[in-house]
Design an enzyme around this catalytic site. Structure first.
Site, short mmCIF file in Angstrom:
data_model
loop_
_atom_site.label_atom_id
_atom_site.label_comp_id
_atom_site.label_asym_id
_atom_site.label_seq_id
_atom_site.Cartn_x
_atom_site.Cartn_y
_atom_site.Cartn_z
N HIS A 197 0.98 -6.74 5.27
CA HIS A 197 1.23 -5.68 6.23
C HIS A 197 0.50 -4.41 5.84
O HIS A 197 -0.05 -3.70 6.70
CB HIS A 197 2.74 -5.41 6.35
CG HIS A 197 3.11 -4.62 7.55
ND1 HIS A 197 3.57 -3.32 7.49
CD2 HIS A 197 3.10 -4.94 8.87
CE1 HIS A 197 3.83 -2.89 8.70
NE2 HIS A 197 3.54 -3.83 9.57
N CYS A 198 0.46 -4.12 4.56
CA CYS A 198 -0.22 -2.91 4.08
C CYS A 198 -1.72 -2.94 4.37
O CYS A 198 -2.35 -1.89 4.50
CB CYS A 198 -0.03 -2.76 2.57
SG CYS A 198 1.67 -2.79 2.00
N LEU A 199 -2.29 -4.14 4.45
CA LEU A 199 -3.74 -4.30 4.54
C LEU A 199 -4.23 -4.56 5.95
O LEU A 199 -5.44 -4.71 6.16
CB LEU A 199 -4.17 -5.46 3.63
CG LEU A 199 -3.94 -5.24 2.14
CD1 LEU A 199 -4.04 -6.55 1.37
CD2 LEU A 199 -4.92 -4.22 1.58
N ARG A 227 -3.45 0.21 6.83
CA ARG A 227 -2.16 0.46 7.46
C ARG A 227 -1.72 1.91 7.23
O ARG A 227 -1.15 2.54 8.14
CB ARG A 227 -1.11 -0.48 6.85
CG ARG A 227 0.35 -0.16 7.16
CD ARG A 227 0.78 -0.50 8.54
NE ARG A 227 0.44 -1.85 8.90
CZ ARG A 227 0.58 -2.37 10.11
NH1 ARG A 227 1.09 -1.62 11.08
NH2 ARG A 227 0.22 -3.62 10.37
N ALA A 247 0.71 -5.86 0.20
CA ALA A 247 0.41 -7.23 0.66
C ALA A 247 -0.10 -7.18 2.09
O ALA A 247 -0.79 -6.23 2.47
CB ALA A 247 1.64 -8.12 0.50
#
Length: 358
Positions: free
Chosen positions: A347-349, A105, A345
């Site tokens: 969204h970051c990944l 992301r 979590a």
């Protein structure tokens, strides 16, 4: 324009490009296979890999999954594991591009679209990435990932001359973006640029017309306060936000201040947004500090919303609330207690690539 432009080339907004909201239909989701044992030490890396296999199972019926891996051995291992599932081999594409870590992301391509007659055309921004304010020297290698993807993507590419991570910006598809001054205006990102200059870059490269600012992030967030832990658009006029209910909690004051700021936000027509607070999970402590666990780090996919859960009493309430806000998508909880040990979590990944089908 088949290669990344230089800073003197026309900016995306002048060519009609804009960043679409996350609920815009996806062509695919990009992931980078987790393997960094510093991010997830000991047994955690294996548990995080199990979560990734589950994400592929969830996503693949609805959109293609593009997975960055290091080598043939990793691909064979993943294919073997997925062989016992219903995942269609047509729905997962492996790319042998080595990564330092999995936070695609933040370092991956930032996709844009424009409509030309009856066609949707794609492009992407290759923002500068300095590992969240020069915190992790070994992870700076991931700054080159968009360049490695350039030939694969075969679309126009722009090179904004500033640092921006994908988790630091949120857009509503109607010209409005939200970011945080504690991150994007931090001296460890863009020390030579003023706030007004940063606003202009966001307008030029994301096709935005109005930028709204929050000022404080979560305790323990090594990104200096990414907005995707704090406030998210769920449609063009509705924002969900993190709000701590316990006045003794270290996040209480900052999240209350953010909530009060959000209530003053207006769209381009000066209409207020609907603001819906979501509770925080109980604190999760890491080895050295509190971890930035937040329900706001969800991912909006085709027909799905993937929600981080934490075996917390608030999990069910947040799931039900988001399900009401996304009536045409299934909200699926994904246990993220191991993911958040890496300070991020779902969204970051994940990274969405919008469709080019009109």
């Amino acid at each position: 324009m088949n290669s990344c432009s230089n800073p003197r080339s026309p900016v995306p907004a002048s060519l009609g490009y804009q960043m679409p909201p996350e609920w815009y239909p996806h062509e695919s989701t990009w992931l980078a296979w987790p393997k960094n044992s510093r991010t997830w030490p000991h047994h955690q890396i294996l548990q995080v890999q199990e979560v990734y296999l589950y994400l592929i199972e969830l996503l693949s019926p609805h959109e293609r999954v593009n997975l960055l891996i290091d080598d043939d051995e990793t691909e064979m291992h993943i294919r073997e594991r997925l062989g016992a599932t219903d995942v269609s081999s047509d729905q997962i594409v492996f790319y042998q591009i080595k990564t330092a870590d999995s936070w695609i992301r933040d370092y991956g391509p930032n996709f844009l679209i424009r409509k030309v007659e009856s066609k949707i055309e794609q492009a992407f921004n290759h923002w500068q990435f300095n590992a969240w304010g020069n915190k992790y020297e070994d992870l700076k290698n991931d700054a080159h990932i968009p360049r490695h993807l350039e030939t694969i993507l075969a679309m126009p590419c722009f090179n904004p001359p500033v640092v921006l991570e994908g988790g630091a910006i949120e857009v509503n598809g109607k010209g409005v973006g939200i970011s945080t001054s504690c991150c994007l205006l931090n001296q460890n990102r863009n020390p030579s640029h003023s706030k007004s200059e940063m606003v202009q870059y966001l307008k030029d490269y994301l096709g935005l017309r109005k930028i709204l600012w929050l000022h404080r992030g979560l305790v323990g967030d090594d990104t200096d306060g990414h907005v995707d832990n704090l406030a998210r658009f769920v449609n063009s006029q509705t924002i969900v936000c993190s709000l701590e209910e316990d006045p003794t909690d270290d996040n209480y004051e900052a999240l209350l201040e953010n909530y009060q700021y959000l209530q003053t936000f207006r769209d381009e027509q000066e209409n207020p947004f609907q603001i819906i607070p979501l509770p925080m999970p109980a604190p999760i402590e890491g080895a050295q500090r509190r971890l930035p666990a937040s329900y706001l780090n969800f991912y909006i996919a085709n027909q799905l919303v993937l929600l981080p859960t934490f075996d917390d009493k608030q999990d069910a309430w947040v799931t039900d609330t988001l399900q009401r806000l996304f009536p045409n998508r299934q909200v699926v909880g994904v246990d993220s207690r191991n993911l958040v040990w890496g300070h991020g979590a779902l969204h970051c990944l994940t990274l969405q690539q919008p469709t080019s089908i009109a």
